[in-house]
Design a protein around this motif. Structure first.
Motif, short mmCIF file in Angstrom:
data_model
loop_
_atom_site.label_atom_id
_atom_site.label_comp_id
_atom_site.label_asym_id
_atom_site.label_seq_id
_atom_site.Cartn_x
_atom_site.Cartn_y
_atom_site.Cartn_z
N ALA A 13 -7.17 -2.52 -0.69
CA ALA A 13 -6.85 -2.37 -2.12
C ALA A 13 -7.30 -1.02 -2.62
CB ALA A 13 -7.50 -3.49 -2.92
N ARG A 14 -8.48 -0.58 -2.17
CA ARG A 14 -8.99 0.73 -2.61
C ARG A 14 -8.23 1.89 -1.94
NH1 ARG A 14 -10.87 -2.68 -5.03
NH2 ARG A 14 -8.90 -2.15 -6.06
N ILE A 15 -7.77 1.71 -0.74
CA ILE A 15 -6.93 2.73 -0.12
C ILE A 15 -5.68 2.94 -0.97
CG2 ILE A 15 -5.41 3.24 1.85
CD1 ILE A 15 -7.52 2.00 3.66
N ALA A 16 -5.13 1.84 -1.47
CA ALA A 16 -3.90 1.91 -2.24
C ALA A 16 -4.11 2.54 -3.61
CB ALA A 16 -3.30 0.51 -2.40
N ASP A 17 -5.21 2.15 -4.32
CA ASP A 17 -5.35 2.62 -5.71
C ASP A 17 -6.45 3.66 -5.92
OD1 ASP A 17 -7.78 1.17 -5.78
OD2 ASP A 17 -6.85 -0.57 -6.72
N GLY A 18 -7.39 3.78 -4.99
CA GLY A 18 -8.46 4.77 -5.14
C GLY A 18 -9.34 4.55 -6.34
N VAL A 60 -13.68 5.73 1.53
CA VAL A 60 -12.26 5.53 1.22
C VAL A 60 -11.70 6.75 0.50
CG1 VAL A 60 -10.59 4.13 -0.04
CG2 VAL A 60 -12.45 3.02 1.21
N LEU A 61 -12.47 7.33 -0.40
CA LEU A 61 -12.02 8.53 -1.09
C LEU A 61 -11.87 9.69 -0.10
CD1 LEU A 61 -11.33 9.91 -3.75
CD2 LEU A 61 -13.77 10.44 -4.04
N THR A 62 -12.81 9.80 0.83
CA THR A 62 -12.72 10.84 1.87
C THR A 62 -11.47 10.63 2.72
OG1 THR A 62 -15.13 11.04 1.92
CG2 THR A 62 -13.91 11.89 3.82
N LEU A 63 -11.19 9.39 3.05
CA LEU A 63 -9.97 9.08 3.81
C LEU A 63 -8.72 9.48 3.04
CD1 LEU A 63 -8.32 7.55 6.04
CD2 LEU A 63 -8.63 5.50 4.64
N ARG A 64 -8.65 9.10 1.79
CA ARG A 64 -7.48 9.43 0.98
C ARG A 64 -7.29 10.95 0.88
NH1 ARG A 64 -5.33 5.92 -3.00
NH2 ARG A 64 -5.40 7.67 -4.48
N ASN A 65 -8.39 11.67 0.65
CA ASN A 65 -8.30 13.13 0.55
C ASN A 65 -7.85 13.74 1.87
OD1 ASN A 65 -9.10 13.08 -2.13
ND2 ASN A 65 -11.26 13.42 -1.66
N ARG A 66 -8.33 13.19 2.97
CA ARG A 66 -7.98 13.76 4.28
C ARG A 66 -6.48 13.63 4.54
NH1 ARG A 66 -9.73 15.67 9.48
NH2 ARG A 66 -7.72 16.42 10.22
N VAL A 67 -5.94 12.45 4.33
CA VAL A 67 -4.52 12.27 4.66
C VAL A 67 -3.62 13.01 3.66
CG1 VAL A 67 -4.93 10.11 5.88
CG2 VAL A 67 -4.39 10.04 3.43
N MET A 68 -4.07 13.14 2.43
CA MET A 68 -3.28 13.92 1.47
C MET A 68 -3.30 15.40 1.84
SD MET A 68 -3.82 12.21 -2.31
CE MET A 68 -5.61 12.21 -2.32
N THR A 69 -4.44 15.88 2.32
CA THR A 69 -4.53 17.27 2.76
C THR A 69 -3.65 17.51 3.98
OG1 THR A 69 -6.79 17.48 1.91
CG2 THR A 69 -6.10 19.07 3.58
N SER A 114 0.83 -1.21 0.00
CA SER A 114 0.00 0.00 0.00
C SER A 114 0.86 1.25 0.00
CB SER A 114 -0.92 -0.01 1.22
OG SER A 114 -1.85 -1.07 1.17
N HIS A 115 1.96 1.20 0.77
CA HIS A 115 2.83 2.37 0.86
C HIS A 115 3.51 2.67 -0.48
CE1 HIS A 115 5.06 5.38 3.07
NE2 HIS A 115 6.18 4.93 2.54
N GLN A 116 3.79 1.65 -1.25
CA GLN A 116 4.39 1.86 -2.56
C GLN A 116 3.45 2.60 -3.50
OE1 GLN A 116 5.34 -2.18 -3.58
NE2 GLN A 116 7.32 -2.16 -2.51
N ALA A 117 2.14 2.36 -3.33
CA ALA A 117 1.14 3.00 -4.20
C ALA A 117 0.60 4.30 -3.62
CB ALA A 117 -0.01 2.02 -4.45
#
Length: 273
Positions: free
Chosen positions: A205-210, A219-228, A173-176
């Motif tokens: 899998a979705r956390i890794a590739d979105g 999952v999209l909200t999670l990804r956006n939060r940590v990227m922000t 996951s960290h690689q992606a």
């Protein structure tokens, strides 16, 4: 053996002695020149001793020629706390000034020990083992007031070999997607897999590739939060990342959208559903 014979200075001797709590208490009376006792180290050692995980490894209890205890106070205090008798190597007859050179090296970490065993990704494995152990002890914020010893981590890995899979997921996951700590991803994967293994496969899998996530998907909200958080250079503690993951997981499990993810410092850790 309950009596310690001390040779003259300059002629050190080595013995293996079965040390009882009573003998340890007696020896500690000779502890007149030492650093302050670290209670956490004593407790860690005592747990290993009580669990039968303490090994005779060549590290010695050391005495000066005049009988002063130079090294080993934490092991002796732990032996008393554990209420067990264990064999210890004992060196006597040392010069008092040798104490200045004792414990001068860097302590071997759990990651070091796992690497010596030939484990791959030893650093990630060690960090996940520690957090899983703490989680199971009820330390959901990974406060590190009560952390596992190397022996306890090894015992946990033997008991739960599925943690190897969590390490693989964390590394992959960290690689992606490099916005979440590998230690937290691996810990969350293990904890959530115990709730529903099949759902955990899809979730991480979705956390890794979105891939193919609609607006408002947890999952999209999670990804956006940590990227922000990363873009804003916010320092986010591990327990908060863990809370983000669990909140997103619970929303997915309940089939509901999630517009935002928050975790106040004083809020309790959400439990996975």
């Amino acid at each position: 053996m309950t009596k310690l014979s001390v040779p003259a200075a300059g002629t050190p001797t080595v013995e293996i002695i079965a040390v009882t709590p009573e003998l340890a208490a007696k020896w500690l009376k000779q502890n007149s020149h030492n650093r302050p006792v670290r209670k956490r180290a004593v407790t860690d050692y005592a747990r290993d001793m009580a669990a039968g995980q303490w090994r005779l490894n060549g590290e010695a209890i050391k005495f000066a020629a005049d009988g002063t205890l130079l090294d080993g106070q934490h092991r002796l205090h732990a032996l008393i706390e554990s209420g067990t008798a264990i064999p210890l190597m004992v060196v006597t007859g040392l010069a008092n000034e040798t104490q200045e050179t004792m414990d001068a090296g860097r302590k071997r970490t759990t990651a070091d020990a796992l690497s010596l065993r030939g484990e791959g990704n030893a650093t990630v494995l060690a960090s996940i083992l520690k957090r899983v152990w703490m989680w199971d002890q009820g330390d959901y914020k990974f406060g590190q007031n009560y952390t596992p010893t190397t022996a306890e981590c090894a015992a946990l890995l033997k008991q739960r070999p599925e943690i190897y899979r969590s390490v693989e997921i964390a590394v992959r996951s960290h690689q992606a997607f490099r916005y979440l700590p590998q230690s937290v991803v691996g810990t969350a994967h293990h904890v959530l897999s115990r709730v529903d293994l099949e759902s955990a496969v899809w979730f991480f899998a979705r956390i890794a590739d979105g891939a193919e996530l609609p607006a408002g998907h947890p999952v999209l909200t999670l990804r956006n939060r940590v990227m922000t958080d990363r873009a804003d250079s916010r320092k986010v503690p591990d327990y908060r990342y863990m809370a983000y993951l669990i909140r997103a997981w619970n929303a997915v499990r309940e089939d509901r959208p999630l517009a935002r993810i928050q975790q106040a410092p004083d809020a309790p850790m959400p439990m996975p559903k």
